[in-house]
Design an enzyme around this catalytic site. Structure first.
Site, PDB file in Angstrom:
ATOM      1  N   HIS A  75      83.783   3.450  10.315  1.00 28.75           N
ATOM      2  CA  HIS A  75      83.377   3.041   8.965  1.00 28.75           C
ATOM      3  C   HIS A  75      84.557   2.404   8.247  1.00 28.75           C
ATOM      4  O   HIS A  75      85.561   3.062   7.984  1.00 28.75           O
ATOM      5  CB  HIS A  75      82.878   4.255   8.178  1.00 28.75           C
ATOM      6  N   TYR A 203      78.478   8.341  -1.665  1.00 29.59           N
ATOM      7  CA  TYR A 203      78.842   9.431  -2.566  1.00 29.59           C
ATOM      8  C   TYR A 203      78.237   9.079  -3.921  1.00 29.59           C
ATOM      9  O   TYR A 203      78.587   8.050  -4.501  1.00 29.59           O
ATOM     10  CB  TYR A 203      80.357   9.519  -2.725  1.00 29.59           C
ATOM     11  N   PRO A 295      84.496  21.094   0.905  1.00 28.99           N
ATOM     12  CA  PRO A 295      84.185  20.027   1.861  1.00 28.99           C
ATOM     13  C   PRO A 295      84.213  18.616   1.278  1.00 28.99           C
ATOM     14  O   PRO A 295      84.128  17.634   2.021  1.00 28.99           O
ATOM     15  CB  PRO A 295      82.772  20.381   2.345  1.00 28.99           C
ATOM     16  N   LYS A 299      88.534  17.442   4.554  1.00 26.89           N
ATOM     17  CA  LYS A 299      89.891  17.640   5.074  1.00 26.89           C
ATOM     18  C   LYS A 299      89.995  18.758   6.118  1.00 26.89           C
ATOM     19  O   LYS A 299      90.944  18.788   6.908  1.00 26.89           O
ATOM     20  CB  LYS A 299      90.870  17.960   3.931  1.00 26.89           C
ATOM     21  N   TYR A 387      92.430   9.632   1.166  1.00 31.81           N
ATOM     22  CA  TYR A 387      91.105   9.858   1.773  1.00 31.81           C
ATOM     23  C   TYR A 387      91.186   9.675   3.287  1.00 31.81           C
ATOM     24  O   TYR A 387      90.675  10.481   4.061  1.00 31.81           O
ATOM     25  CB  TYR A 387      90.108   8.872   1.153  1.00 31.81           C
TER      26      TYR A 387
HETATM   27  P1  RFL Z   1      86.531  27.453  13.146  1.00 28.83           P
HETATM   28  O1  RFL Z   1      85.799  26.224  13.497  1.00 28.83           O
HETATM   29  O2  RFL Z   1      85.970  28.365  12.123  1.00 28.83           O
HETATM   30  O3  RFL Z   1      86.739  28.249  14.508  1.00 28.83           O
HETATM   31  C1  RFL Z   1      87.156  29.595  14.541  1.00 28.83           C
HETATM   32  C2  RFL Z   1      86.648  30.225  15.820  1.00 28.83           C
HETATM   33  O4  RFL Z   1      87.099  31.575  15.886  1.00 28.83           O
HETATM   34  C3  RFL Z   1      86.023  32.409  16.280  1.00 28.83           C
HETATM   35  N1  RFL Z   1      86.298  33.789  15.817  1.00 28.83           N
HETATM   36  C4  RFL Z   1      86.795  34.752  16.612  1.00 28.83           C
HETATM   37  N2  RFL Z   1      87.154  34.754  17.895  1.00 28.83           N
HETATM   38  C5  RFL Z   1      87.629  35.899  18.406  1.00 28.83           C
HETATM   39  N3  RFL Z   1      87.745  37.040  17.675  1.00 28.83           N
HETATM   40  C6  RFL Z   1      87.387  37.086  16.383  1.00 28.83           C
HETATM   41  N4  RFL Z   1      87.503  38.218  15.674  1.00 28.83           N
HETATM   42  C7  RFL Z   1      86.902  35.896  15.790  1.00 28.83           C
HETATM   43  N5  RFL Z   1      86.468  35.595  14.547  1.00 28.83           N
HETATM   44  C8  RFL Z   1      86.110  34.304  14.575  1.00 28.83           C
HETATM   45  C9  RFL Z   1      84.805  31.764  15.650  1.00 28.83           C
HETATM   46  O5  RFL Z   1      83.600  32.158  16.323  1.00 28.83           O
HETATM   47  C10 RFL Z   1      85.114  30.278  15.839  1.00 28.83           C
HETATM   48  O6  RFL Z   1      84.620  29.782  17.070  1.00 28.83           O
HETATM   49  O7  RFL Z   1      88.041  27.131  12.693  1.00 28.83           O
HETATM   50  P2  RFL Z   1      89.026  25.933  13.139  1.00 28.83           P
HETATM   51  O8  RFL Z   1      89.058  25.804  14.644  1.00 28.83           O
HETATM   52  O9  RFL Z   1      90.283  26.157  12.413  1.00 28.83           O
HETATM   53  O10 RFL Z   1      88.313  24.590  12.641  1.00 28.83           O
HETATM   54  C11 RFL Z   1      88.165  24.340  11.271  1.00 28.83           C
HETATM   55  C12 RFL Z   1      86.884  23.542  10.997  1.00 28.83           C
HETATM   56  O11 RFL Z   1      85.801  24.194  11.637  1.00 28.83           O
HETATM   57  C13 RFL Z   1      86.595  23.396   9.492  1.00 28.83           C
HETATM   58  O12 RFL Z   1      87.795  23.188   8.782  1.00 28.83           O
HETATM   59  C14 RFL Z   1      85.642  22.214   9.185  1.00 28.83           C
HETATM   60  O13 RFL Z   1      84.380  22.419   9.755  1.00 28.83           O
HETATM   61  C15 RFL Z   1      85.507  21.999   7.667  1.00 28.83           C
HETATM   62  N6  RFL Z   1      84.564  20.918   7.316  1.00 28.83           N
HETATM   63  C16 RFL Z   1      84.917  19.582   7.413  1.00 28.83           C
HETATM   64  N7  RFL Z   1      86.158  19.254   7.818  1.00 28.83           N
HETATM   65  C17 RFL Z   1      86.483  17.933   8.003  1.00 28.83           C
HETATM   66  O14 RFL Z   1      87.653  17.654   8.357  1.00 28.83           O
HETATM   67  N8  RFL Z   1      85.578  16.908   7.808  1.00 28.83           N
HETATM   68  C18 RFL Z   1      84.306  17.170   7.394  1.00 28.83           C
HETATM   69  O15 RFL Z   1      83.495  16.250   7.283  1.00 28.83           O
HETATM   70  C19 RFL Z   1      83.949  18.534   7.128  1.00 28.83           C
HETATM   71  N9  RFL Z   1      82.722  18.845   6.715  1.00 28.83           N
HETATM   72  C20 RFL Z   1      83.265  21.218   6.910  1.00 28.83           C
HETATM   73  C21 RFL Z   1      82.362  20.147   6.604  1.00 28.83           C
HETATM   74  C22 RFL Z   1      82.836  22.551   6.800  1.00 28.83           C
HETATM   75  C23 RFL Z   1      81.549  22.814   6.392  1.00 28.83           C
HETATM   76  N10 RFL Z   1      81.175  24.180   6.316  1.00 28.83           N
HETATM   77  C24 RFL Z   1      80.045  24.687   6.993  1.00 28.83           C
HETATM   78  C25 RFL Z   1      82.085  25.140   5.767  1.00 28.83           C
HETATM   79  C26 RFL Z   1      81.083  20.398   6.189  1.00 28.83           C
HETATM   80  C27 RFL Z   1      80.669  21.735   6.055  1.00 28.83           C
HETATM   81  C28 RFL Z   1      79.286  21.972   5.583  1.00 28.83           C
HETATM   82  C1  PHB Z   2      80.069  15.148   6.624  1.00 31.02           C
HETATM   83  O1  PHB Z   2      79.527  14.214   7.266  1.00 31.02           O
HETATM   84  O2  PHB Z   2      79.873  16.337   6.908  1.00 31.02           O
HETATM   85  C2  PHB Z   2      80.955  14.824   5.482  1.00 31.02           C
HETATM   86  C3  PHB Z   2      81.406  13.517   5.332  1.00 31.02           C
HETATM   87  C4  PHB Z   2      82.222  13.196   4.263  1.00 31.02           C
HETATM   88  C5  PHB Z   2      82.589  14.177   3.355  1.00 31.02           C
HETATM   89  C6  PHB Z   2      82.153  15.478   3.506  1.00 31.02           C
HETATM   90  C7  PHB Z   2      81.320  15.809   4.581  1.00 31.02           C
HETATM   91  O3  PHB Z   2      83.378  13.814   2.302  1.00 31.02           O
END
Ligand code: RFL
Ligand code: PHB
Length: 394
Positions: A75, A203, A295, A299, A387
């Site tokens: 994008h 957005y 979110p 980041k 960004y």
């Molecule tokens: P994770 O992905 O939470 O993985 C942690 C792993 O540890 C396991 N675990 C255990 N394992 C052993 N023993 C235990 N006691 C344990 N407890 C937990 C879990 O099962 C899991 O598999 O952390 P990690 O690897 O640091 O990754 C971080 C990302 O997952 C997170 O920051 C992002 O998903 C945040 N996020 C976004 N980040 C972006 O950079 N771009 C995005 O577009 C974006 N969109 C989002 C998001 C997070 C969202 N939610 C659901 C909070 C959109 C959403 C809706």
């Molecule tokens: C997503 O696709 O999950 C997403 C994209 C951009 C954002 C936040 C979430 O700023």
């Protein structure tokens, strides 16, 4: 009790744990990983979708770029909607860099697929995971898989187990500062089997609240809607969600056909946390275990992978050259980047989310700030830089 010996015990097989293990393996440093969930669950878990240029470069440099380059969407910019006008912000023209859409679960699948077929160093479905000896030279992780209790002794432990993991709570609270902020908003996130109505992210800052149209593939949309922090999913029946998305994004969602089937729906509280320092004895905190971002600015995953990359480099320097300075500096260096990303995420969260009781004065200030962004001047350049992720220049 089964006993194993490795160099790095990694708790959690999310993106940060898997990427760390992948990088270490590439440099001949062995690790053992323990994960609470099943492989199927990890591969299906829908979360992040926007990857920064720096993250894509890291993945390519680690040999993980081929599916991403084939299926990821590039994008050059996004749409910003306010006051019923649509403005295009082109990060490609402002700073010469795009962003990428590629689902987190695809990154996880690629990392899992890159592991050896006879991999015996990743334990799924682990229960009762405990960390021990963190301040000694011989830290360990114990867990139960099936009928077995397993003890992994290591040189170091990487706590990659996310916000709800065991690593951070294994550190005495008196030695940590845990910063936490709850924003007064939630997001409803929906994965929908319908083509996105616009090919770029939209957005939209509407007086009724924020909405975002994103996507995972050309056939799957990802939609987000601001709600009050006290709301629950039960307050939002499907028709209310579609009506509100249509109103805030200025698209006609009245046709069921245009909506598509909802494949997944979550209520996400907007919060930020930072744990300082990101190290205790021989335990290093990585990714969501150390910090959560709202979110809004996408980041979380990007900063998590930067942490993993920094820790991998520090461990490689330690094992290859006996250099400890990067390990010593890991926490301070990562915290500088983490706070910078928190600053941008916080600023964008307040800018994009009108409070329910916002005054006309607040509304006009917000509109003036958004207008400055849409002007493609120096504010837009600075915005695009944060960004797309300033870390890519290092
Ligand atoms: P994770 O992905 O939470 O993985 C942690 C792993 O540890 C396991 N675990 C255990 N394992 C052993 N023993 C235990 N006691 C344990 N407890 C937990 C879990 O099962 C899991 O598999 O952390 P990690 O690897 O640091 O990754 C971080 C990302 O997952 C997170 O920051 C992002 O998903 C945040 N996020 C976004 N980040 C972006 O950079 N771009 C995005 O577009 C974006 N969109 C989002 C998001 C997070 C969202 N939610 C659901 C909070 C959109 C959403 C809706
Ligand atoms: C997503 O696709 O999950 C997403 C994209 C951009 C954002 C936040 C979430 O700023």
């Amino acid at each position: 009790m089964r006993r194993l010996r490795t160099k790095i015990a990694i708790v959690g097989a999310g993106p940060s744990g898997l990427y760390l293990s992948h990088e270490l393996r590439g440099h001949g440093i062995d690790s053992v990983m323990v994960e609470r969930c099943s492989r199927e669950h990890l591969e299906r878990r829908v979360r992040a979708g926007l990857l920064e240029e720096g993250t894509v470069r890291l993945l390519r440099a680690s040999g993980l770029g081929s599916k991403l380059d084939k299926e990821g969407l590039v994008h050059d910019g996004f749409q910003l909607r306010f006051e019923n006008n649509l403005h295009r912000i082109s990060t490609a023209s402002l700073i010469g860099e795009p962003t990428y859409i590629y689902g987190q679960q695809e990154v996880v699948k690629d990392l899992l697929a890159a592991r050896p077929l006879d991999d015996e160093t990743l334990y799924f479905d682990a229960e009762d995971v405990r960390l021990g000896g963190i301040t000694s030279d011989n830290p360990c992780v114990a867990f139960t898989v099936g009928p077995d209790r397993v003890l992994v002794e290591a040189d170091f432990i990487a706590g990659c187990d996310g916000y709800h993991g065991v690593s951070r709570p294994s550190i005495p609270a008196s030695t940590l500062t845990f910063h936490s902020r709850r924003y007064p908003f939630n997001w409803i996130g929906m994965l929908v089997s319908a083509a996105p109505f616009a090919s770029e992210l939209v957005y939209s800052v509407h007086p009724g609240g924020f909405a975002l149209q994103s996507m995972r593939t050309p056939e799957i949309s990802r939609l987000y809607l601001q709600t009050d922090a006290r709301d629950e999913l039960s307050d939002w029946p499907e028709t209310r969600i579609w009506d509100e998305l249509g109103r805030r994004l200025y698209v006609d969602m009245s046709e069921t056909r245009a909506r598509g089937a909802i494949l997944e729906q979550v209520m996400v509280p907007l919060r930020a946390t930072v744990t300082e320092p990101m190290r205790y004895g021989r335990l290093f905190l990585v990714g969501d275990a150390a910090h959560i971002f709202p979110p809004t600015a996408a980041k979380g995953l990007n900063v998590a992978l930067e942490d993993s990359s920094a820790l991998a480099r520090a461990l490689i320097a330690w094992y290859d050259r006996g250099q400890g300075d990067l390990l010593e500096g890991y926490s301070a260096a990562r915290l500088r980047s983490v706070w910078r990303a928190q600053d941008f995420s916080s600023w964008l969260t307040w800018l994009f989310h009108p409070a329910a009781d916002a005054s006309a004065f607040d509304y006009n200030l917000r509109t003036a700030s958004l207008a400055r962004l849409a002007e493609a001047g120096s504010t837009a350049v600075a915005f695009a830089d944060e960004y797309v992720g300033y870390s890519r220049r290092r």
